[in-house]
Design a protein around this motif. Sequence first.
Motif, mmCIF file in Angstrom:
data_model
loop_
_atom_site.group_PDB
_atom_site.id
_atom_site.type_symbol
_atom_site.label_atom_id
_atom_site.label_comp_id
_atom_site.label_asym_id
_atom_site.label_seq_id
_atom_site.Cartn_x
_atom_site.Cartn_y
_atom_site.Cartn_z
ATOM 1 N N ILE A 60 0.847 -1.196 0.000
ATOM 2 C CA ILE A 60 0.000 0.000 0.000
ATOM 3 C C ILE A 60 0.871 1.231 0.000
ATOM 4 O O ILE A 60 1.774 1.384 0.835
ATOM 5 N N GLY A 61 0.628 2.095 -0.953
ATOM 6 C CA GLY A 61 1.418 3.305 -1.052
ATOM 7 C C GLY A 61 0.745 4.502 -0.412
ATOM 8 O O GLY A 61 1.350 5.266 0.331
ATOM 9 N N GLN A 62 -0.511 4.669 -0.728
ATOM 10 C CA GLN A 62 -1.209 5.816 -0.141
ATOM 11 C C GLN A 62 -2.696 5.492 -0.087
ATOM 12 O O GLN A 62 -3.233 4.921 -1.023
ATOM 13 N N ILE A 63 -3.310 5.853 0.992
ATOM 14 C CA ILE A 63 -4.772 5.661 1.147
ATOM 15 C C ILE A 63 -5.427 7.024 1.105
ATOM 16 O O ILE A 63 -5.096 7.899 1.913
ATOM 17 N N ILE A 64 -6.327 7.210 0.140
ATOM 18 C CA ILE A 64 -7.011 8.517 -0.005
ATOM 19 C C ILE A 64 -8.497 8.287 0.206
ATOM 20 O O ILE A 64 -9.131 7.492 -0.470
ATOM 21 N N GLY A 65 -9.039 9.011 1.148
ATOM 22 C CA GLY A 65 -10.478 8.842 1.398
ATOM 23 C C GLY A 65 -10.706 7.738 2.408
ATOM 24 O O GLY A 65 -9.947 7.573 3.362
ATOM 25 N N PHE A 66 -11.730 6.955 2.182
ATOM 26 C CA PHE A 66 -12.080 5.830 3.065
ATOM 27 C C PHE A 66 -12.253 6.306 4.499
ATOM 28 O O PHE A 66 -11.685 5.758 5.433
ATOM 29 N N ASP A 67 -13.093 7.339 4.688
ATOM 30 C CA ASP A 67 -13.269 7.812 6.059
ATOM 31 C C ASP A 67 -13.960 6.764 6.879
ATOM 32 O O ASP A 67 -14.959 6.181 6.472
#
Lengths: 392, 538, 372
Positions: free
Chosen positions: A291-298
Amino acid sequence: MKKALRIIAAAMLILSSALISGCYDIVELDTISIVTGLGIDKADENGKVQLTVQVGKADAVGGGGQEGGEASEKAYQNLDSVDRNIVGALDKLLQDNSRTLFLHHNQVVIFGESHAKEGISDDIDALMRDLHSHLNVFVLISETNTSEIFNVEMELEKIPSVGITRMMRNKTEISEAFRVKMLELISKLSDDPCTAVLPIIKQVKEQDTTRLSIQGLAVIKDGKMVGKLTEDQAKGYAWALGKIKSGYLPVNTDKGTVELSIKPPSREMKVSFDKEGIPKIKIGIKARFIIGQIIGFDGLQLEEIIEMIQKESVNAVKDIIISCFKETQRLNADIFRFGCYLNKHHNKKWKKIKDKWDQIYPNLELELTVETQIIDTGKTSKSPKMVGGRLA
Amino acid sequence: MFRYIYNKLKYSGFLKTMSNAGEQELIESKDDIELKTITGSLQSDLELIREVMGTSPDIKIHEFRYGENCEFKGAIIFVDGLVSNEIITDSILKPLKLYRNFNNYQQDSIQQTLDTVKQTIICAGEVTEKHTIGEVVESCLSGDTVFISDGFDKALVISTKGWEKRSINEPQTESVVRGPREGFTENFRTNTALLRRRIKSPKLRLDHLTIGEKTVTNVCVAYIEGVADPGIVETVKARLKSINTDSIIDSGYIEQFIEDHPFSIFPTIGYSEKPDVIAGRILEGRVAIISDGSPFVLTVPMLFVESFQSAEDYYIRPFFASLIRVLRYVAFFLTVTAPAIFIALTTFHQELIPTTLLFTISAAREGTPFPAFLEAFILVMSFEILREAGVRLPRPVGQAISIVGALIMGEAAVAAGLVGAPMVITIALTAVAGFVVPEQMDSAAIMRIILLLLASILGALGIALGLLGILNHIASIKSFGIPYCTSLTFHHNMQDSYIRMPLWSMSKRPKGIASKDITRTNMEIPPSPIYANIPDNK
Amino acid sequence: MTIENSRISAGQFMFSIACFLHSSSLLTSFFVIITRNESWMPFVASIIICIPLIVSYVLLSKSYPGMNLIQINEAVFGRVAGKIVSALYVWFFFTLTSLNIRDLGTFVNKTTMVKTPISIIIILFLLLCVWSSYYGLEVVTRYSIVFLIISCVILFISIIAVYDLIELDNFLPMFDMPLNNYVQVSHIASTIPFGETVIFLMVTPYVDNAPKNLMRYFLGGFLLGSILILIVILRDISVLGNTIQYFSLPSFEVFRLGTLFQTISHMEIMFSILLIVLLYFKISVLFYVTMLAIAQLLNIRSYRPILLPCAALVVVYAFTAFKDVITHTKTAQETTPFFWTLFEILLPVLTLIVSFVKKKAKNKNNRKAVSK
């Protein structure tokens, strides 16, 4: 008395033969100019080629101990000439110059796009036969004229062609399929089917500076350039061959996006034949990601995110590969070299369908199975949002 | 013109057909006068001796009377400076002059009286009888005292040698970090004694010869009987006996007279200044030649690999010794080929240099006036000049001038643009690497120049030809019957050539050099540590 | 009366055969062009075919111990016919020497010294060979082990350098070509590198401990040399794949492609060193054997006086044998193997058979005489 005279005579003969014979091949260093890049274009006049040669200047490039303001002087020089083909153009350059060209250290050969569309096999023949050229040079295709490419200055590199070589090395880090050396090109062009890909280099103009960028792949069939692949399609090509080494794959879901860092996948290829001998190709890819970056997924926890991503990533990979495959089917160019594989592994059956390959390929069935596995989450496992921090 | 060359060659002894006649003219034959025997008359004998030896003030003739009533006349002859005066007074003059029992022997014959004098009266360690004037003079000039008397038809020669000699120092040419630091001196007896101290076996034979008409140098051939090949020993002795010259000043003269290949650049006779090195070589089956007046002892036969073996290699442990040994080979190769390789690469084969390095070297060569070969040649020659000057400089000035010469001249030359910096670096590396293998330094210098010439004419092909020619030459020469390149080509005797195997594994002497007694050590391999059982103290 | 006085050890003999064979690995282009990426298969077949050939050479040498090939011919065929057969052999050795030195000159000219006339290179090399032949057999074969070790080290380094370019896929497809090609390549491989070991029949009498262990050493050297060539061919095929058909010197290209530690590249210097050293060894041995054969044939006391004149003849022959390189290569693929078969297979086997028949007849006569 006789023995002594004989010895003297022999010594004089040997010495004189040594002194008379030598020095045919002496090349003093200040009589050569070292070529670092070669560009071949279609000339304005019909049927002629324009050869651009980039030469590095020794005292501006090398030599320690000489300090002082020569920084503004160019460390390279571009020479060009127009003639009927490469060999004639090189000859002309020799006559117009004060130094001889030294082609041994050439690192990059760039073909102009318009010239590539007419065929590069003849030029490659010249480059193969020449004693001085290496098979280790990188081959590229440029969208504009190569003389313009060679004139683009880079901040960190003194000579543009050396810079291009280093850029190619960076590209190789993403995938080995993007780097094509002359030997590979020759090998691919001499096989059946006769297709290859070459990376494209172009100029990108931003505001008042120009810089170079290597993006996309050119598709060569039968020695001629027939089409291009965009950067994404190029990535699909790399995935299909299983040769992608690094980079990022964006996976979109309705709740957010995850950038997955790609680790080298493993690939399996199987061929099954139907009644008429037409092959059906199955490619199985086992991809691994970090996993490089997680955007969102609140509000979601890690395990849930991974579950969602898992299925989406499979589709993402499949989409990339299939879009590339469809483009090649449209261009009717077997750049994945399925024909070559069939020749090697299923020789007898290939012989029967060899002549019809051009008709078979646009309708070829490709069965793709992708398995993905997210093996690691990077240095941290949770993102600040999961822990309750208020980051919007 | 050919006549001119021919005459030069003839008189330099190059041509064998003329050499015999020429040598006969150079060397004096023994005079007739020296063949005369000693008559009984003291005065006539003394006259003969004075005629032969001349009237230098250091040749002392002391006439005296001895006997109870001073009825006998005698004389001692000695050379001042070569004799020890105490021995003369204590051992010869005092007992002779103080002996009071001559009357008992008046009936005896002259021979018996002479025997009495020799055996009873004179208190010296070595007393011999000599007949001819030639022998008398020879012993006198060697430092013995000669005693002649009226009525005796023989002369007594008493050994009274005692002169100023150099004390035993560390040799300057071979210094070690670990190992003994004794070195041979110019005194013959000291040298043989040093050798005897290392090898106390009774089988060590020292066979004595004298060579040289005018210098009458004492030479001795040392070997261990049963270990050294008798063929080689006999060959050495035969060659030494065949030397027909008038002077042997240093063992180097002997080396040049008896070597197998005088026209080869490689030395086929080894030398050393240290007794432990010589002892080691004798124990391997070689034959040593000790010569009076020279601290360098020759060993025969010599192989090419011996120049890479230093004494210290055997006193330190095998791993480091092997590493240093390999380093020596690499350094020798560098010193011989580095300038040639540099010239070949930069003038013929620029494609072999990596691109960035090529730019640097190109930049350095822009604007230098000389072609590459000439630059290299000038630098090599100036290095040889510096080295030779450094040897001859008086010590207080030496250090400063060599540093000034090397550093500043080099830098100034580069800054002025006369030579390029990479060239200076290459030649400096060559020069320094040349000192790693001192015994082959002379051949290395010649090979370096030859390879440089060949490289500048034909590039890498020239280097290949030169090296193959040198290898051919090494393969074809022999040192006293043993091929020179033994141990280089992996046939036998490989335990000590490129690496040094542990001492306990070298259980046999080198094949071909030693003859009968081949086994050296008899231990189990590798030696296992033995613990002596010490009972607990109760 | 022996012409050659020196003796070489059995180990030296074995390694000289291996070194001699290994030097042919640099000239594999003769047959690699025909069966491109499957060249290793007919090559292995030719190794197996040549083992009985080598055995027959050793048997021939053992049945006449202490005699070299020319003497054996005279003993078997009688004086006149023997001399004719020996003269044919002498022509064969001569041709081999000239062709090999022409190859060396061509290679050096094409790759490194482009403008130097070939004659200079050839003359200088031959002078070196003459010098080493002057001193006899021992000096000529002295460095065989060292050269072999150097070439093995360079081979190993080259495999490491091209390691990332090796693709085992390049060996496929297998058995793609008509049977003719395979047979032709087997024939070429067994005559051009392997059959030339017949010249060592001139050397066998001077080996220590001959003829007891001769079989072991001859076969051992042959297998060692041929396996080294096989490794070179495998490496070339796996790196170059189907482009191997373009190059006249595939090993040269492989060395050009290799990189060590990402900086040291363009290692063709190692290839040049290897080629010069190994070919020099091969030409030395060939030249020495030619001289020895001529001296033995003409029954003269020593071969030293004929060294220089024969060297001059070799130079001239080298230039006049073929018009140009293209004819040379074509002939090497088509005509030369049949020519060489005569000398390397037919003549020795014929000699062996006749010698057996003669011995049997002699035994029969002896038995008759004894029984009478």
